[in-house]
Design an enzyme around this catalytic site. Structure first.
Site, PDB file in Angstrom:
ATOM      1  N   LYS A 131      30.652 -32.041   0.845  1.00 47.27           N
ATOM      2  CA  LYS A 131      31.335 -32.394   2.100  1.00 47.27           C
ATOM      3  C   LYS A 131      32.474 -31.411   2.314  1.00 47.27           C
ATOM      4  CE  LYS A 131      31.991 -35.295   5.525  1.00 47.27           C
ATOM      5  NZ  LYS A 131      31.987 -34.166   6.464  1.00 47.27           N
TER       6      LYS A 131
ATOM      7  N   LYS B 255      32.865 -25.994   1.649  1.00 45.75           N
ATOM      8  CA  LYS B 255      33.638 -25.464   2.777  1.00 45.75           C
ATOM      9  C   LYS B 255      32.846 -24.354   3.421  1.00 45.75           C
ATOM     10  CE  LYS B 255      37.716 -26.170   4.708  1.00 45.75           C
ATOM     11  NZ  LYS B 255      38.458 -27.440   4.755  1.00 45.75           N
TER      12      LYS B 255
ATOM     13  N   ASN C 167      45.918 -29.747  15.500  1.00 45.09           N
ATOM     14  CA  ASN C 167      45.339 -31.078  15.379  1.00 45.09           C
ATOM     15  C   ASN C 167      46.135 -31.935  14.392  1.00 45.09           C
ATOM     16  OD1 ASN C 167      43.622 -33.001  13.738  1.00 45.09           O
ATOM     17  ND2 ASN C 167      42.342 -32.737  15.528  1.00 45.09           N
TER      18      ASN C 167
ATOM     19  N   SER D 196      35.878 -39.069   8.117  1.00 45.24           N
ATOM     20  CA  SER D 196      34.554 -38.437   8.179  1.00 45.24           C
ATOM     21  C   SER D 196      33.537 -39.272   7.409  1.00 45.24           C
ATOM     22  CB  SER D 196      34.598 -37.031   7.560  1.00 45.24           C
ATOM     23  OG  SER D 196      34.907 -36.076   8.543  1.00 45.24           O
TER      24      SER D 196
ATOM     25  N   THR E  73      43.536 -37.042  10.195  1.00 45.81           N
ATOM     26  CA  THR E  73      44.277 -36.298   9.168  1.00 45.81           C
ATOM     27  C   THR E  73      45.776 -36.466   9.397  1.00 45.81           C
ATOM     28  OG1 THR E  73      42.445 -34.755   9.073  1.00 45.81           O
ATOM     29  CG2 THR E  73      44.466 -34.081   7.983  1.00 45.81           C
TER      30      THR E  73
ATOM     31  N   LYS F 128      39.794 -33.452  -3.719  1.00 48.05           N
ATOM     32  CA  LYS F 128      40.265 -34.418  -2.712  1.00 48.05           C
ATOM     33  C   LYS F 128      39.312 -35.616  -2.604  1.00 48.05           C
ATOM     34  CE  LYS F 128      41.594 -32.348   0.935  1.00 48.05           C
ATOM     35  NZ  LYS F 128      41.590 -31.617   2.209  1.00 48.05           N
TER      36      LYS F 128
END
Ligand code: NAD
Length: 429
Positions: free
Chosen positions: A69, A105, A220, A361, A189, A93
């Site tokens: 992810k 990523k 964001n 997510s 976030t 994380k």
């Protein structure tokens, strides 16, 4: 120690944690290498005419705990090493906030400001085609990161679905609501950053209502964190974008600044009085300072929410904040960490502070699996519960007294969880 290479930075953070983590050394060494990185060449016909060749990556770091992810970043400074470091941080994380995911990523080297919407769509579709053999709803699930957004995810989902022959919403998260996105993802976030900042104040027995906050990056993450902390009573004295920072020791007018930025305005235009989609409140008198100055303001909390490697050995001595909440990934180098740790500056590490995005997510992915959608209140409550318990576990580990700082506490928990998964699964073949 301490350099500009984010991967070296990540390895150094791991090394600091190894002494405290109950992890077999062999397993630990294995975790220093990504499982794989795919590099793709992306020729794209631009609207202005001619073909430009871009380069992109997808790194899958570790999948012991579940599917890979991680977000996709569009930026001129993307490198393979940076993507690999970010994939490692995603792995720690997801483990720290106890999601059934590994870490990945993606990144494309490009300057989105120089590309039209058509160019970005073609680039995104070509990149998705390039990595589609790696990604999938049960294997590797991309999401937005810097300069990518719900529209980018819609193009990725559509491209993947075209090859599959049916619609696969679950292949990406951070989608628009209309095609399987979840309420609350865009702000998630920043909301997580705001929740951990409030929890930190409770832990330190300080009053957030008396606190001054500087937020580097009003994108964001930074803008939602700033808005929510402003709502919670904190005084946001400075924030920035690539054009520099707006500073007002009496506190910025965050809603007005937010409306200006939402309408496409820049910080330098805001301080110069050239407001878009908003009118200045009389008391709002921001001055223009640099991004470097913002980092050194005398504030209670500094929230780096832009790029990595901004707090370094060079400026750590001049950072005057009592606490740092790392909204960006990897904003503090290891050398800076040591300086700040000696000065007892509390740093809520990135893998905890900015985990709100991946938590929501995950909640989007779960809703896609259930083919059922939840209301915003349910999503926000679940986000708060999950990031809150990861915060509590990190504090509990830190309060045991042996680890030197919150980052090491967080890494210790994450590495132990991943190592346990590796030990149970064993080494194939
Ligand atoms: P964004 O593109 O929306 O905003 C980035 C902000 O930083 C913008 O205001 C931009 O002008 C500013 N900026 C860019 N380069 C800068 C520089 N060199 N100096 C100062 N300011 C600069 O990106 P975002 O999604 O808000 O992400 C910000 C950080 O948070 C990144 O490190 C990202 O990896 C991390 N993050 C994002 C998410 C997410 O859900 N979006 C989740 C976890 C972590």
């Amino acid at each position: 120690m301490g350099n500009d290479d984010p991967f070296e930075n990540m390895l150094a953070q791991m090394d600091r944690a190894e002494a405290y983590a109950d992890v077999d050394h062999g397993v630990f060494e294995r975790l220093k290498y990504p499982e794989r990185t795919l590099k793709v060449t992306l020729p794209v016909e631009l609207e202005s005419g001619g073909v430009e060749v871009f380069e992109g990556y997808r790194c899958q770091f570790d999948s012991a705990r579940g599917p890979f992810k991680g977000g996709v970043r569009y930026h001129p400074s993307v490198t393979q090493r940076e993507v690999e470091a970010l994939a490692g941080w995603m792995t720690w994380k997801c483990a720290l906030v106890d999601l059934p995911y590994g870490g990945a990523k993606g990144g494309v080297i490009c300057e989105p400001k120089d590309l039209t919407d058509n160019d970005l769509e073609r680039l995104t579709r070509r990149y998705t085609e390039g990595i589609r053999r790696l990604i999938g709803p049960e294997t590797d699930v991309p999401a937005p990161d810097m300069n990518t957004n719900p529209q980018t995810m819609a193009w990725m989902m559509d491209t993947y679905s075209m090859y599959e022959g049916y619609t696969v919403p679950k292949v990406v998260t951070g989608k628009p609501l209309e095609i399987g996105g979840t309420p609350g993802r865009v702000a998630a976030t920043g909301r997580g950053v705001s929740i951990v900042t409030e929890r930190l104040f409770e832990y330190l027995e300080d009053d957030l209502g008396d606190a001054t906050v500087a937020v580097q990056g009003f994108g964001n993450v930074g803008s939602h964190a700033a808005r929510l902390l402003d709502d919670a009573g904190a005084r946001i004295v400075a924030t920035s974008d690539v054009t520099g920072a707006a500073y007002d020791p009496d506190g910025l007018d965050v809603p007005t600044l937010g409306a200006h930025v939402d309408a496409g305005g820049l910080i330098e235009e805001y301080t110069a009085g050239d407001l878009k989609g908003a009118e200045r409140t009389q008391w709002d008198e921001p001055e223009q300072i640099s991004n470097a100055d913002l980092l050194e303001l005398d504030v209670d909390v500094l929230i780096p929410a832009a790029v990595e490697g901004v707090i370094t050995a060079e400026n750590a001595d001049r950072v005057r904040a009592n606490a740092i909440v790392e909204a960006a990934n990897g904003p503090t180098t290891v050398a800076a960490d040591e300086v700040l740790s000696q000065r007892d500056v509390q740093i809520v590490p990135d893998i905890l502070a900015n985990a709100g995005g991946v938590i929501v997510s995950y909640l989007e992915w779960v809703q896609n699996s259930q083919e059922f959608s939840w209301p915003l209140e349910t999503v926000n409550a679940e986000l708060e519960r999950r990031i809150g318990s990861a915060f509590d576990e990190t504090i509990e580990r830190y309060d045991q007294g042996d680890v030197p700082d919150l980052r090491t506490a967080a890494y210790t928990i994450a590495l132990e969880r991943i190592a346990r998964a590796h030990e149970y699964r064993g080494l194939f073949p």
